[in-house]
Scaffold this active site. Sequence first.
Site, PDB file in Angstrom:
ATOM      1  N   SER A   1      28.104  44.972  43.046  1.00 47.52           N
ATOM      2  CA  SER A   1      29.238  44.722  42.145  1.00 47.52           C
ATOM      3  C   SER A   1      29.904  45.957  41.549  1.00 47.52           C
ATOM      4  CB  SER A   1      28.818  43.791  41.005  1.00 47.52           C
ATOM      5  OG  SER A   1      28.768  42.465  41.462  1.00 47.52           O
TER       6      SER A   1
ATOM      7  N   LYS B   1      33.245  46.833  31.122  1.00 43.16           N
ATOM      8  CA  LYS B   1      33.204  45.519  31.768  1.00 43.16           C
ATOM      9  C   LYS B   1      32.862  44.493  30.695  1.00 43.16           C
ATOM     10  CE  LYS B   1      30.991  43.189  35.758  1.00 43.16           C
ATOM     11  NZ  LYS B   1      30.020  43.345  36.866  1.00 43.16           N
TER      12      LYS B   1
ATOM     13  N   SER C   1      31.682  42.180  41.492  1.00 42.03           N
ATOM     14  CA  SER C   1      32.253  41.521  40.333  1.00 42.03           C
ATOM     15  C   SER C   1      32.941  42.474  39.349  1.00 42.03           C
ATOM     16  CB  SER C   1      31.135  40.772  39.597  1.00 42.03           C
ATOM     17  OG  SER C   1      30.194  41.696  39.073  1.00 42.03           O
TER      18      SER C   1
END
Lengths: 484, 477
Positions: free
Chosen positions: A175, A76, A151
């Site tokens: 997330s 990420k 997210s």
Amino acid sequence: MYDKTLAELSSGLRSGAFSAVELAEHFLARTERFHTQLNCLISVSPELAMARAADADRQRAEGDSRPLLGIPLMHKDIFCTEGVKTSCGSKMLDNFVAPYESTVSRKLKEAGTVMLGKTNMDEFAMGSSNETSYYGPVRNPWDTDCVPGGSSGGSAAAVAARLAPAATGTDTGGSIRQPASLCNVTGLKPTYGRVSRYGMIAFASSLDQAGPMAATAEDCALLLAAMAGFDPADSTSLDRPVPDYQSTLTNSIKGLKIGLPKSFFSTGLNSAIAQVIETALSEYRQAGAELVEVDLPHMHLSVPVYYVVAPAECSSNLSRYDGVRYGHRADSPKDLEDLFKRSRDEGFGAEVKRRVMIGTYALSAGYYDAYYRKAQQIRRLISEDFRQAFEKVDVIMGPTSPTTAFKIGEKTDDPVSMYLSDIYTIAVNLAGLPGISIPAGMLNGLPVGLQIIGNYFDEGRLLNAAHQYQLLTDWHKKIPEAFC
Amino acid sequence: MNWETVIGLEVHVQLATCSKIFSGASIAYGAEPNTQACAVDLGLPGVLPVLNKEAVRMAVKFGLAVNAQIASRSVFARKNYFYPDLPKGYQISQYELPVVGPGSLDIEPEGTDVRRIGITRAHLEEDAGKSLHEDFHGMSGIDLNRAGTPLLEIVSEPDLRSAKEAVAYLKKLHTLVRYIEISDGNMQEGSFRCDANVSIRPEGQAEFGTRAEIKNLNSFRFVEKAINFEIERQIDVLEGGGTVVQETRLYDSDKDETRSMRGKEEANDYRYFPDPDLLPLDIAPELLDEIRASLPELPDAKKERFVETYGLSAYDAGVLTASREMADYFETVVERSSADPKIAANWVIGELTGALNKAGIELGQSQVSAEQLAGLLDRIADNTISGKIAKEVFDAIWNGEGSADEVIDRRGLKQITDTGAIEAVIDEVLAANPGQLEQYRAGKDKLFGFFVGQVMKKTQGKANPSQVNQILKEKLK
């Protein structure tokens, strides 16, 4: 090769069925082919990946047989990586290349993994749909008109489409788990303090926790073993030994006590999703687990509490982006205040600004007691609810998300309905507990995830319960046809 | 109307740790800009603070030294505000729960009785960087070497009633932090800085007046001048029918005045909240005991002991205990020599301090060691030399001519104590001055001193003065 789990790829590498270089080439080719369609990556780093893969092959030739050696993965874009841009999904950091490596990416690198690229995400991890990214929304591989969740939406989409066998994510209010649920992957949010936050760009420091996302619980166990552990650079990481998650996967779940919170199944939950979850639970019952109702009386307060605590912390965490030392800086500022204001106005997107403003308000003199202090008090009540529940049960189960993936743009004008996407996941962060989302079914071609919540540092039991379910079901093996 | 002044001081003491309070970067003074600022100090994305345990020990040490309560649990908080030399956009400090709670410090301003000044609290925090406004052509440069330097902010109660008391308190505090070795106290380098809250009220009134905060006073002299200026200014305002406004004022030492920096209405809302990156600071009773045991003898106790053990005056004991080095020096002298401690005190306060001041150096660089001074005092005590000759020997030692014995030998300064030899000199003197002898015998007693002087001159000051007196008296009978 792409449809193999990380564990299968690991044995393939060990047996010499393919090399790390071949593996990297394979997944880089898939990434090349599909990633623009999904917009799931912010950076791709093929040269770096090939060099690392070659290193991994060399190490293997020298006798190194660690399970993650040569395994490709994606990080990420919230983890600082030396030499590759770390944007956190924001224009503010579009030009930022960290001079240091985050503990998570360093540990995974040291374990031999090969980073292919950095995944798209909601700006500063603030969002539940990946639509707040400066780099545009990520598309759900199951329906590219839909969001992947957020997210960690880029990581979820990339793993779901098998552009990589695994990716890292972070979970502040759901997330990792919510996008895992919406994309049909397995995503684990560990206990707060289990994995170091050093070098992971902060959103809400008391809630943020990094974790693995992959096809199976077994894969997550392999990854977590490498990510977890005390880090002297993170004062909130806990000095506790990391158990052998692999060895407990095969434990029997006969007699496992599963708590079902009334509030998770009451009105508000889509009945079709409720049906999928019931079916998953009956698999557990048949495997010998015992289902017990539990009460989490303050659960309904978790979303409001979260939207005081997380914005308050983020308003302070994001103060460092002022245009002075790095990141976006406004052109020809009139004076100091203009430099601060315009750099931030231009560098941040709407959702980030909204949360910074909410948080600034909640911490202001005269409001602190009514908002922040009160929220922290309720947070303790929520933790206490879980503590009492775990006196009676081993794990708690329920849906991960109240809906399946929704259409891109569907909720962007309604922040509150967006915030409610995390209604089942947020309390877990507030209490600091571990939680995992595993594929549990499909509704109209869109995945549904089952959430399993554990007691502090009980990741082993979560992974065991998830693995046992995955031995009985095939949902986790499903890959969207367009990417086969 | 008679006005009473009310002063409270906030002192920022830079702690003498090796590294910063939340990172491993060095805090050495004077490095090239931004060479002592690591990723944590720069506030890069993703970095986290880790508390320096040595800074905590030092704060606890201070707390114990002022008899304060040490919080078993204290909390670091973020003080949020934007400034270019504040890299994170917040300063990590302590707010609601400081590590050091209420304590006190006794001061003795010249010519008054002991006054006990309350210490409200002392808390740990990090320093900010520095903005450099010159040499950047309309822009400012930022140096983050100082960012993250550990500070102990010590807040007094509004117990001080004059600029003199404020200075006495500051000096006492300055002595204390160096005694317990938590700071070098260097004021030029900013290791000991002070903000003063000053207000006035009609004598006898219980409520405080509105205060002004004077920022960044970096010498004792400026503290005194700034406070006195501020008192006069506030009296002028009130007696002119105006009201004092709550504001922050800056002292300008060039113009010797304070002027407004910002008013209350412009004051920041710092939005303090507990820093989620740091765990609460827990101090175990064992650690407290360990630190307590490691505390040196404190100035007040030492002073009292010097009076009792060595028979010194309170004043002399106060001077000798003003710094730990001075007290140690004195005690070494006393230990190594058979001289009366009072004589030793006189030499340390007089000759030695004078020589240090003249050379403009600190005790640590003294050219006469405590051992050398002890050797010198022994020669006075055993009558080898007189006190007067001793001053010459002291100068010679200072100039590197060796020990007292070596100087006395080389220069032949040994006192003449042989009665016969002294008698012979006296006879010579009397024979050489028949006129004076006649006048003396006629009753001019004052001439006794003349004869003594002549004898001393003839012996280059080496004759034992009391023997000279005694023999001369006999001869002149």
